[in-house]
Design a protein around this motif. Structure first.
Motif, short mmCIF file in Angstrom:
data_model
loop_
_atom_site.label_atom_id
_atom_site.label_comp_id
_atom_site.label_asym_id
_atom_site.label_seq_id
_atom_site.Cartn_x
_atom_site.Cartn_y
_atom_site.Cartn_z
N SER A 168 1.27 -0.98 0.17
CA SER A 168 -0.06 -0.30 0.11
C SER A 168 1.05 1.31 -0.11
CB SER A 168 -0.90 -0.43 1.44
OG SER A 168 0.01 -0.20 2.46
N ASN A 169 -0.01 2.73 -0.52
CA ASN A 169 0.83 3.70 -0.47
C ASN A 169 1.44 3.71 1.54
OD1 ASN A 169 0.38 4.65 -2.62
ND2 ASN A 169 -1.25 5.45 -3.03
N HIS A 170 0.98 3.54 1.85
CA HIS A 170 1.25 3.90 3.89
C HIS A 170 2.45 2.33 4.12
CE1 HIS A 170 -2.16 5.96 3.93
NE2 HIS A 170 -3.31 4.78 3.49
N ALA A 171 2.34 2.27 3.35
CA ALA A 171 4.01 0.93 3.48
C ALA A 171 5.05 0.81 2.55
CB ALA A 171 3.56 -0.94 3.08
N ALA A 172 4.62 2.15 1.93
CA ALA A 172 5.39 2.33 0.65
C ALA A 172 6.24 2.99 1.01
CB ALA A 172 5.40 2.80 -0.12
N ALA A 173 5.24 4.61 2.35
CA ALA A 173 5.90 5.57 3.15
C ALA A 173 6.73 4.92 4.08
CB ALA A 173 4.44 6.31 3.22
N ALA A 174 6.17 4.14 5.04
CA ALA A 174 6.94 3.56 5.82
C ALA A 174 8.47 3.50 5.66
CB ALA A 174 6.02 3.00 6.70
N LEU A 175 8.42 2.22 4.63
CA LEU A 175 9.70 2.20 4.83
C LEU A 175 10.78 2.89 3.47
CD1 LEU A 175 11.11 -1.08 3.14
CD2 LEU A 175 10.55 0.00 1.06
N ARG A 176 10.17 4.19 2.79
CA ARG A 176 11.00 4.87 3.04
C ARG A 176 11.75 5.70 3.96
NH1 ARG A 176 6.66 6.09 -1.31
NH2 ARG A 176 6.28 7.99 -0.05
N ALA A 177 10.80 6.02 4.77
CA ALA A 177 11.39 6.61 6.10
C ALA A 177 12.51 5.83 6.69
CB ALA A 177 9.55 7.10 6.92
N ALA A 178 11.84 4.83 7.01
CA ALA A 178 12.75 4.23 7.86
C ALA A 178 14.78 3.92 7.04
CB ALA A 178 11.85 2.74 8.01
N VAL A 179 14.70 4.43 5.79
CA VAL A 179 16.13 3.65 5.54
C VAL A 179 16.96 4.02 6.39
CG1 VAL A 179 17.59 4.28 3.57
CG2 VAL A 179 14.61 3.50 3.36
N PRO A 180 17.32 4.91 6.95
CA PRO A 180 17.96 5.65 7.39
C PRO A 180 18.53 4.28 9.47
CG PRO A 180 16.82 7.73 6.58
CD PRO A 180 16.05 5.99 7.10
#
Length: 280
Positions: A168-180
């Motif tokens: 989902s868009n929510h999961a993708a946003a979380a994945l991107r934000a968690a990269v660091p």
């Protein structure tokens, strides 16, 4: 060759709610651990909560007495935290506010990269209501939220991380934000609780992470009679995960009016901290 700048995900500014309640030690210690691990700056927002005074008592002698006691308690709490943070050897700022906790946090979070609060406290009658506060920050804020159980006393960011993935868009946003943070992890598992909701293959998420130098393992588990939230929590325990990354809900239903069931379950019961994002 001309130098071509690259865009790199960064996380430097951590905001944590400071308030003298049973969840403070957990969220404070996790926030300190994150700040130290990323070489960031920690802002502690100490809130004297006006919502302690019910509407029926506002402006009354009783209401004034309660608010005076709350301010005094938070002044003492703030002094203790200042002394403690001075010993932690991290960059930090202490600020104070008076008002509704969610409103104060949203205001302070405008220039934060991550907000640390509690998930729902184990004592559901405890004040403040951390489930509602976390939910407000996730749905109304624009900053990733780290929601920690009240018994947490540290977080091992070099441990294992589980990413709950439904495409989902929510999961993708979380994945991107968690990269660091995921870059610090010893291992990362992309996990899908199979309930027929997969919108984007796990392999595409794995490819995205690989371009950040994060090589994730893919796992799937059928939900069968269990709900996705239970399956995700079980996976976190099997993996001995330090934390779980997830989107705010997997279906377009608003707490089965505001959140999907998986999010609601994780915010109520997760034994490990949750890095959670809602895509506006």
């Amino acid at each position: 060759r001309a130098f071509i700048p690259t865009m790199e995900a960064v996380m430097k500014n951590i905001l944590v709610l400071a308030h003298d309640d049973c969840g403070q030690e957990a969220r404070l210690q996790v926030a300190i651990d994150i700040t130290r691990a990323i070489g960031g700056h920690l802002t502690c927002l100490d809130v004297a909560m006006t919502s302690l005074v019910g509407a029926d008592f506002t402006g009354t002698f009783a209401g004034t007495a309660i608010m005076t006691e709350e301010r005094q308690a938070e002044a003492a709490n703030r002094a203790a935290l200042k002394a403690r943070l001075g010993r932690e050897d991290i960059s930090h700022t202490m600020i104070d506010a008076v008002g509704d906790a969610a409103t104060c946090l949203r205001g302070a979070a405008k220039l934060a990269d991550l907000v640390v609060v509690n998930r729902g406290l184990d004592d559901k009658s405890a004040y403040p209501n951390m489930f509602d506060l976390a939910g407000d920050m996730i749905l109304e804020g624009r900053t990733p939220v780290f929601a920690v159980p009240e018994k947490a006393r540290s977080i091992d960011l070099q441990g294992r991380a589980v990413v709950a993935w439904d495409g989902s868009n929510h999961a993708a946003a979380a994945l991107r934000a968690a990269v660091p943070l995921l870059k610090l992890a010893r291992s990362v598992t992309l996990f899908h609780a199979e309930d027929g909701s997969l919108a984007l293959p796990l392999e595409e998420a794995a490819t995205y992470l690989s371009r950040h130098g994060i090589h994730a393992t893919i796992r799937r588990e059928k939900c069968l009679m269990d709900r996705p939230g239970s399956v995700i929590m079980a996976e976190a325990m099997i993996e001995h995960a330090a934390y779980v990354v997830m989107g705010a809900f997997s279906r377009s239903r608003f707490l089965e009016a505001a959140f999907g069931g998986a999010t609601q379950r994780m915010l109520s019961e997760s034994p490990v901290p949750i890095f959670i994002v809602h895509q506006p």
